[in-house]
Enzyme design. Structure first.
Site, PDB file in Angstrom:
ATOM      1  N   ASP A  36      -2.578  12.457  21.584  1.00 41.68           N
ATOM      2  CA  ASP A  36      -1.231  12.209  21.068  1.00 41.68           C
ATOM      3  C   ASP A  36      -1.110  12.676  19.621  1.00 41.68           C
ATOM      4  O   ASP A  36      -0.016  13.005  19.159  1.00 41.68           O
ATOM      5  CB  ASP A  36      -0.889  10.717  21.152  1.00 41.68           C
ATOM      6  CG  ASP A  36      -0.474  10.297  22.551  1.00 41.68           C
ATOM      7  OD1 ASP A  36      -0.412  11.157  23.446  1.00 41.68           O
ATOM      8  OD2 ASP A  36      -0.210   9.087  22.748  1.00 41.68           O
ATOM      9  N   ARG A  75       2.428   6.119  -3.206  1.00 44.09           N
ATOM     10  CA  ARG A  75       3.412   6.907  -3.946  1.00 44.09           C
ATOM     11  C   ARG A  75       3.048   6.957  -5.431  1.00 44.09           C
ATOM     12  O   ARG A  75       3.157   8.002  -6.087  1.00 44.09           O
ATOM     13  CB  ARG A  75       4.804   6.320  -3.735  1.00 44.09           C
ATOM     14  CG  ARG A  75       5.923   7.113  -4.386  1.00 44.09           C
ATOM     15  CD  ARG A  75       7.263   6.768  -3.755  1.00 44.09           C
ATOM     16  NE  ARG A  75       7.575   5.358  -3.874  1.00 44.09           N
ATOM     17  CZ  ARG A  75       8.241   4.829  -4.894  1.00 44.09           C
ATOM     18  NH1 ARG A  75       8.650   5.607  -5.886  1.00 44.09           N
ATOM     19  NH2 ARG A  75       8.508   3.544  -4.927  1.00 44.09           N
ATOM     20  N   ALA A 110      -6.259   2.833   7.874  1.00 44.10           N
ATOM     21  CA  ALA A 110      -4.845   2.955   8.260  1.00 44.10           C
ATOM     22  C   ALA A 110      -4.755   3.571   9.658  1.00 44.10           C
ATOM     23  O   ALA A 110      -5.329   3.057  10.613  1.00 44.10           O
ATOM     24  CB  ALA A 110      -4.100   3.768   7.200  1.00 44.10           C
ATOM     25  N   TYR A 111      -4.025   4.685   9.799  1.00 44.03           N
ATOM     26  CA  TYR A 111      -3.805   5.306  11.111  1.00 44.03           C
ATOM     27  C   TYR A 111      -5.124   5.652  11.792  1.00 44.03           C
ATOM     28  O   TYR A 111      -5.313   5.449  12.992  1.00 44.03           O
ATOM     29  CB  TYR A 111      -2.945   6.550  10.901  1.00 44.03           C
ATOM     30  CG  TYR A 111      -2.340   7.177  12.138  1.00 44.03           C
ATOM     31  CD1 TYR A 111      -2.474   6.601  13.401  1.00 44.03           C
ATOM     32  CD2 TYR A 111      -1.622   8.368  12.041  1.00 44.03           C
ATOM     33  CE1 TYR A 111      -1.904   7.188  14.517  1.00 44.03           C
ATOM     34  CE2 TYR A 111      -1.047   8.964  13.152  1.00 44.03           C
ATOM     35  CZ  TYR A 111      -1.197   8.369  14.385  1.00 44.03           C
ATOM     36  OH  TYR A 111      -0.632   8.963  15.491  1.00 44.03           O
ATOM     37  N   PHE A 147      -7.995   4.211  11.591  1.00 40.37           N
ATOM     38  CA  PHE A 147      -8.631   3.005  12.134  1.00 40.37           C
ATOM     39  C   PHE A 147      -7.970   2.590  13.436  1.00 40.37           C
ATOM     40  O   PHE A 147      -8.646   2.243  14.413  1.00 40.37           O
ATOM     41  CB  PHE A 147      -8.552   1.865  11.107  1.00 40.37           C
ATOM     42  CG  PHE A 147      -9.112   0.567  11.606  1.00 40.37           C
ATOM     43  CD1 PHE A 147     -10.485   0.364  11.656  1.00 40.37           C
ATOM     44  CD2 PHE A 147      -8.273  -0.451  12.032  1.00 40.37           C
ATOM     45  CE1 PHE A 147     -11.003  -0.845  12.123  1.00 40.37           C
ATOM     46  CE2 PHE A 147      -8.779  -1.649  12.497  1.00 40.37           C
ATOM     47  CZ  PHE A 147     -10.155  -1.845  12.548  1.00 40.37           C
ATOM     48  N   ASP A 168       0.814  -1.209   0.000  1.00 41.10           N
ATOM     49  CA  ASP A 168       0.000   0.000   0.000  1.00 41.10           C
ATOM     50  C   ASP A 168       0.853   1.268   0.000  1.00 41.10           C
ATOM     51  O   ASP A 168       0.469   2.279  -0.591  1.00 41.10           O
ATOM     52  CB  ASP A 168      -0.935  -0.009   1.211  1.00 41.10           C
ATOM     53  CG  ASP A 168      -2.156  -0.895   1.002  1.00 41.10           C
ATOM     54  OD1 ASP A 168      -2.337  -1.401  -0.126  1.00 41.10           O
ATOM     55  OD2 ASP A 168      -2.918  -1.083   1.958  1.00 41.10           O
TER      56      ASP A 168
END
Length: 283
Positions: free
Chosen positions: A166, A72, A178-179, A181, A67
């Site tokens: 954070d 990219r 990704a992040y 989730f 991924d």
């Protein structure tokens, strides 16, 4: 199809996949373009070009990796005509469409126009005089030892919600798995056009994420009590912002297009990748 561009994973062995593409292209009279630094590693016979030339000249961009490589490739194809085909070289990803053994058949189907495309939303961010684009997410993240992320979110020019956390993540539907989730955000179909704002490890009175219209401008204002934060773009640090500074974000529809051959749906990929299971199945 006259030209296809290759985007290679920086470490994984992509020789077999490259040979499959070159063999198919030789039989079809298709020119294969490759980013100079990447194809030198394999000493392959692709035409060396810059990354910018590849995105501009290719009729199809082929991503060989996972991924991260696919993201990219999507940035290279951003705003250009070429759709992006993801080829999986490792663990199952969300964006890859085929494995290496299926690659020649997939290229032939694309050449015959037997495929569909999924338009993918991008998020453009501005901070400290620079502009960056993400297809997964833009996040402001605490720097160890410099205090937490205390961020006020403004939507369409109006104050909306503030977080102490954070990190605060602004994700596209592509980045919802990704992040966002991992921070507790919702899984969102790529056919939905929205921006997801999710706090990571929140410790403020309001700790829920929000889903915003893609048509609304979003601004992340660092409060005076915030620490210095890193700005991460698709997982890579693009710079830093200080208390009192702002990150401005805007969604952009159909920035890139992902090839789909009808083998799996987003929901099938999400269920497999995230090991989703109904709680009733655990009883």
């Amino acid at each position: 199809m006259h030209t296809a561009g290759l985007v290679l994973h920086p470490q994984r062995d992509s020789a077999a996949a490259v040979e499959a593409v070159l063999g198919w292209a030789t039989n079809r009279g298709v020119e294969i373009l490759g980013i100079n630094d990447e194809i030198q590693r394999l000493r392959c016979e692709a035409t060396p070009v810059t990354a910018e030339e590849l995105g501009r000249r290719a009729d199809l961009v082929v991503s060989l990796g996972g991924d991260g490589t696919m993201l990219r490739a999507m940035r290279l194809a951003d705003g250009e005509r070429a759709p992006v085909l993801g080829v999986n070289l490792g663990r199952l990803g969300f964006l890859a469409e085929v494995d290496v053994p299926d690659l020649p058949a997939a290229l032939s189907a694309i050449d015959a126009h037997d495929f569909t495309v999924e338009p993918r939303l991008a998020v453009d961010a501005r901070f400290n005089g620079q502009e960056v684009t993400a297809f997964n997410d833009v996040a402001v993240v605490r720097v160890p030892g410099e205090g937490g992320a205390r961020v006020a979110v403004r939507v369409a020019g109006q104050p909306f919600v503030s977080y102490s956390a954070d990190a605060v993540i602004v994700a596209t539907p592509t980045g919802s798995t990704a992040y966002s989730f991992s921070a507790g955000g919702p899984i969102t179909s790529p056919s939905v056009e929205a921006l997801l704002v999710t706090p990571a490890a929140p410790h403020s009175a309001y700790s829920r994420g929000v889903v915003l219209s893609v048509d609304d401008d979003v601004e992340l204002d660092l409060l005076p009590s915030s620490g210095r934060l890193a700005v991460e773009v698709d997982g890579q640090v693009a710079g830093y912002v200080e208390p009192g500074q702002r990150v401005s974000l805007r969604g952009r529809s159909a920035a890139a297009r992902v090839v789909r051959l009808g083998k799996t749906t987003f929901y099938q990929r999400a269920r497999r990748k995230l090991r989703l299971t109904d709680s009733a199945e655990l009883g």
